[in-house]
Design an enzyme around this catalytic site. Sequence first.
Site: not given
Length: 416
Positions: A248, A191, A139, A46-47
Amino acid sequence: MSTVQFIKPLSGAEGSARASELFRTTYDDQEAGVWSAPGRVNLIGEHTDYNAGLCLPIALPHQTFIALKPRQDDVVRVVSDVDPDGMTSANLDGLEARGVEGWIAYPVGVAWALRQMGFTKVRGFDAAFVSCVPVGSGLSSSAAMTCSTARALDDVFDLGYGHSDAGRVTLIESAMKSENEMAGASTGGLDQNASMRCTAGHALLLDCRPELTPLENTSQQPFDLTSHGLELLVVDTQAPHQLNDGQYAQRRATCEEAAKVLKVANLRVAADGISKADDPFQALKETLDALPDEVMKKRVRHVVTEIARVRSFVRAFANGRIEEAGRLFNASHDSLKADYEVTVPELDVAVDVARANGAYGARMTGGGFGGSIIALVDSGKSEDLAQKIADEFARQGFHAPRALAAVASASARKVR
């Protein structure tokens, strides 16, 4: 206490039948076929993407289905089971970026992107969408929509890109272009790659180093939950995302500034150097000591250790070391909470309840500041655990969560 909303995946036959029925009801016509593409969830990493690191997404069994028929003109008409009476339309002729508003921008954007990419035989179409990928849960319902549209248009206009990994990279480009330029939703490709390129029984190891080509930056890694008697529980906390205050962007900027201080192109270079050192712990300490403030040290510590955790998780799961894999989930969440500071109370509570009730490990997934958690649990335990999380949410006055479980992955395909 309220009963948790547990979202079951639609089978290929059921999703196809529903999309076909909606198409025929809306357009009084027969579709040319039905295609599907799945949502995704990131297991770990993550990140790390914007730091040229590693991510490990899987495709969910929860998919978006599209029944579609090409037209002879440039008109696009779409309808969704979310609003079956709300058919809407657009025209590809003369269309420019950001020229369509609302959710129709996603499927229209794919056709627009393909034409921009030189596929001039792409024309208008009629389409009906049916989906069990929950919207707003992190998602990737949007990627499921754009990737299913890309697969459908590839088939009906005979582009020939959907049947090989190299070809699907081109379709992924059209899906990304749709989201970035038509819908105005920033996406880096994780994604769409997961939705289009994941295979059953595997996770997709995505290496985000900019020097790699799209065919070099992915590999299939074993992730067969069923063979280990496991499920992956996904709980959407329904905590509102809080990215609009610049959090972010602030973290990304801090990482980029840290790379400059360390005189490396990106933090992946630093992470690789630390992992190859004779004493990685000492190398990490020396790296952090070179940074000017505590916030930057914390952000870099998360990125470097998270990239290492992705590698460790791949090895652990491949060798059946499930408890170790669970500990890596836990370490990832703890780092995202303490060092990257992107969790919210709902995420932390959901993780704590999962850990206290038999999960091998649990962590937030996605960008944070809201969204979902995942937990690695024994087969058949997901619904009971999700209900325990819902009960605790009710006690603390949070919004009721919704949940789903993955036992097998799916990939973008023609259903019939």
